[in-house]
Design a protein around this motif. Structure first.
Motif, PDB file in Angstrom:
ATOM      1  N   GLY A  33       0.786  -1.224   0.000  1.00 26.67           N
ATOM      2  CA  GLY A  33       0.000   0.000   0.000  1.00 26.67           C
ATOM      3  C   GLY A  33       0.822   1.280   0.000  1.00 26.67           C
ATOM      4  N   GLN A  34       2.144   1.201   0.155  1.00 23.81           N
ATOM      5  CA  GLN A  34       3.031   2.369   0.182  1.00 23.81           C
ATOM      6  C   GLN A  34       3.674   2.556  -1.189  1.00 23.81           C
ATOM      7  N   THR A  35       3.590   3.768  -1.729  1.00 16.28           N
ATOM      8  CA  THR A  35       4.204   4.078  -3.017  1.00 16.28           C
ATOM      9  C   THR A  35       5.728   4.172  -2.877  1.00 16.28           C
ATOM     10  N   PHE A  36       6.431   3.620  -3.862  1.00 19.51           N
ATOM     11  CA  PHE A  36       7.885   3.689  -3.955  1.00 19.51           C
ATOM     12  C   PHE A  36       8.262   4.082  -5.375  1.00 19.51           C
ATOM     13  N   MET A  37       9.491   4.523  -5.519  1.00 13.43           N
ATOM     14  CA  MET A  37      10.062   4.745  -6.832  1.00 13.43           C
ATOM     15  C   MET A  37      11.432   4.096  -6.841  1.00 13.43           C
ATOM     16  N   ALA A  38      11.763   3.425  -7.925  1.00 15.02           N
ATOM     17  CA  ALA A  38      13.107   2.881  -8.114  1.00 15.02           C
ATOM     18  C   ALA A  38      13.687   3.552  -9.343  1.00 15.02           C
ATOM     19  N   LEU A  39      14.921   3.972  -9.248  1.00 18.29           N
ATOM     20  CA  LEU A  39      15.588   4.729 -10.295  1.00 18.29           C
ATOM     21  C   LEU A  39      16.871   4.026 -10.701  1.00 18.29           C
ATOM     22  N   ASN A  40      17.056   3.836 -11.986  1.00 21.31           N
ATOM     23  CA  ASN A  40      18.345   3.379 -12.510  1.00 21.31           C
ATOM     24  C   ASN A  40      19.147   4.621 -12.847  1.00 21.31           C
ATOM     25  N   GLY A  41      19.965   5.062 -11.912  1.00 22.17           N
ATOM     26  CA  GLY A  41      20.700   6.306 -12.075  1.00 22.17           C
ATOM     27  C   GLY A  41      22.180   6.127 -12.269  1.00 22.17           C
ATOM     28  N   GLY A  42      22.638   4.901 -12.460  1.00 16.51           N
ATOM     29  CA  GLY A  42      24.070   4.651 -12.559  1.00 16.51           C
ATOM     30  C   GLY A  42      24.618   4.285 -11.197  1.00 16.51           C
ATOM     31  N   PRO A  43      25.919   4.109 -11.084  1.00 15.70           N
ATOM     32  CA  PRO A  43      26.494   3.668  -9.814  1.00 15.70           C
ATOM     33  C   PRO A  43      26.061   4.564  -8.657  1.00 15.70           C
ATOM     34  N   PRO A  44      25.351   3.977  -7.678  1.00 15.61           N
ATOM     35  CA  PRO A  44      24.857   4.765  -6.537  1.00 15.61           C
ATOM     36  C   PRO A  44      25.813   4.706  -5.356  1.00 15.61           C
ATOM     37  N   ASP A  45      25.518   5.538  -4.382  1.00 13.08           N
ATOM     38  CA  ASP A  45      26.098   5.308  -3.067  1.00 13.08           C
ATOM     39  C   ASP A  45      25.435   4.043  -2.562  1.00 13.08           C
ATOM     40  N   ASN A  46      26.132   3.282  -1.763  1.00 16.20           N
ATOM     41  CA  ASN A  46      25.551   2.040  -1.259  1.00 16.20           C
ATOM     42  C   ASN A  46      24.433   2.320  -0.269  1.00 16.20           C
ATOM     43  N   PHE A  47      23.457   1.424  -0.258  1.00 12.77           N
ATOM     44  CA  PHE A  47      22.415   1.491   0.761  1.00 12.77           C
ATOM     45  C   PHE A  47      23.048   1.193   2.118  1.00 12.77           C
ATOM     46  N   THR A  48      22.499   1.778   3.175  1.00 12.85           N
ATOM     47  CA  THR A  48      22.975   1.491   4.528  1.00 12.85           C
ATOM     48  C   THR A  48      21.773   1.206   5.417  1.00 12.85           C
ATOM     49  N   GLN A  49      22.052   0.732   6.625  1.00 18.37           N
ATOM     50  CA  GLN A  49      20.975   0.498   7.591  1.00 18.37           C
ATOM     51  C   GLN A  49      20.428   1.799   8.159  1.00 18.37           C
ATOM     52  N   ALA A  50      21.021   2.928   7.781  1.00 19.31           N
ATOM     53  CA  ALA A  50      20.497   4.210   8.254  1.00 19.31           C
ATOM     54  C   ALA A  50      19.071   4.419   7.765  1.00 19.31           C
ATOM     55  N   VAL A  51      18.715   3.769   6.664  1.00 15.11           N
ATOM     56  CA  VAL A  51      17.340   3.751   6.174  1.00 15.11           C
ATOM     57  C   VAL A  51      16.967   2.298   5.954  1.00 15.11           C
ATOM     58  N   SER A  52      15.871   1.879   6.565  1.00 20.30           N
ATOM     59  CA  SER A  52      15.393   0.514   6.386  1.00 20.30           C
ATOM     60  C   SER A  52      13.878   0.560   6.259  1.00 20.30           C
ATOM     61  N   PHE A  53      13.322  -0.552   5.797  1.00 22.60           N
ATOM     62  CA  PHE A  53      11.878  -0.656   5.643  1.00 22.60           C
ATOM     63  C   PHE A  53      11.379  -1.751   6.561  1.00 22.60           C
ATOM     64  N   LYS A  54      10.451  -1.386   7.439  1.00 18.50           N
ATOM     65  CA  LYS A  54       9.885  -2.324   8.404  1.00 18.50           C
ATOM     66  C   LYS A  54       8.618  -2.920   7.811  1.00 18.50           C
ATOM     67  N   ILE A  55       8.518  -4.241   7.912  1.00 20.85           N
ATOM     68  CA  ILE A  55       7.305  -4.931   7.485  1.00 20.85           C
ATOM     69  C   ILE A  55       6.668  -5.541   8.721  1.00 20.85           C
ATOM     70  N   ASN A  56       5.457  -5.113   9.039  1.00 18.32           N
ATOM     71  CA  ASN A  56       4.702  -5.668  10.156  1.00 18.32           C
ATOM     72  C   ASN A  56       4.043  -6.968   9.700  1.00 18.32           C
ATOM     73  N   CYS A  57       4.397  -8.062  10.348  1.00 20.69           N
ATOM     74  CA  CYS A  57       3.928  -9.391   9.957  1.00 20.69           C
ATOM     75  C   CYS A  57       2.848  -9.885  10.921  1.00 20.69           C
ATOM     76  N   ALA A  58       1.770 -10.428  10.353  1.00 18.22           N
ATOM     77  CA  ALA A  58       0.627 -10.875  11.145  1.00 18.22           C
ATOM     78  C   ALA A  58       0.945 -12.089  12.003  1.00 18.22           C
ATOM     79  N   ASP A  59       1.833 -12.959  11.534  1.00 17.55           N
ATOM     80  CA  ASP A  59       2.100 -14.204  12.266  1.00 17.55           C
ATOM     81  C   ASP A  59       3.483 -14.742  11.891  1.00 17.55           C
ATOM     82  N   GLN A  60       3.850 -15.865  12.514  1.00 18.04           N
ATOM     83  CA  GLN A  60       5.171 -16.446  12.276  1.00 18.04           C
ATOM     84  C   GLN A  60       5.323 -16.917  10.837  1.00 18.04           C
TER      85      GLN A  60
END
Length: 158
Positions: free
Chosen positions: A57-84
């Motif tokens: 339900g959350q909008t995202f955008m992905a961009l092919n912009g050439g060599p990026p800075d690496n992703f870090t844990q400074a930004v993460s995406f939390k997924i709330n899970c209903a069960d195990q």
């Protein structure tokens, strides 16, 4: 449409990553792929430039912009899970080809950080009894993938 949407910068894997994410997370879809035209400085003609997609339900955008800075844990995406079962499915899918960390954190094959968390985690860790809450916290700190039954057992002193 979300007013604020994260943009994930990839070298060339934006469409592949978006397809991967929408295959795993319910209420997800790719809405539009903007393709490179002739003479594009960031990709061959017809390849994806921007992917507009929805995850849970959350909008995202992905961009092919050439060599990026690496992703870090400074930004993460939390997924709330209903069960195990949902924790297990998402953990297995997103961690495949990536790496796992402590306390429900992982990096997927693209280096994006995710937190795979039971929806009742705030109630487990925020028990009004500080002794029970501390037992649950201690158990969580020893886990990679979160185990709901083990967290509740630790909280309850079992």
């Amino acid at each position: 449409m979300s007013k604020v949407a994260p943009c994930l910068w990839f070298a060339r894997e934006a469409e592949e990553a978006a397809e991967f994410y929408v295959s795993l997370i319910p209420d997800s879809r790719i809405r539009h792929v903007q393709r490179n035209g002739p003479g594009s400085p960031v990709g061959r003609q017809g390849s994806a430039l921007v992917v507009d997609f929805v995850l849970g339900g959350q909008t995202f955008m992905a961009l092919n912009g050439g060599p990026p800075d690496n992703f870090t844990q400074a930004v993460s995406f939390k997924i709330n899970c209903a069960d195990q079962a949902e924790v297990d499915r998402l953990w297995g899918g997103l961690s495949a080809g990536g790496s796992t960390g402590r306390c429900g954190w992982l990096k997927d094959r693209y280096g994006v950080s995710w937190q795979i968390v039971p929806v009742d985690m705030p109630a487990i860790l925020g028990d009004p009894d500080p002794v029970r809450a501390q037992r649950a916290m201690k158990a969580m700190l020893g886990m990679t993938k979160l185990d709901i039954a083990a967290l509740k057992a630790a909280r309850d002193g079992r």
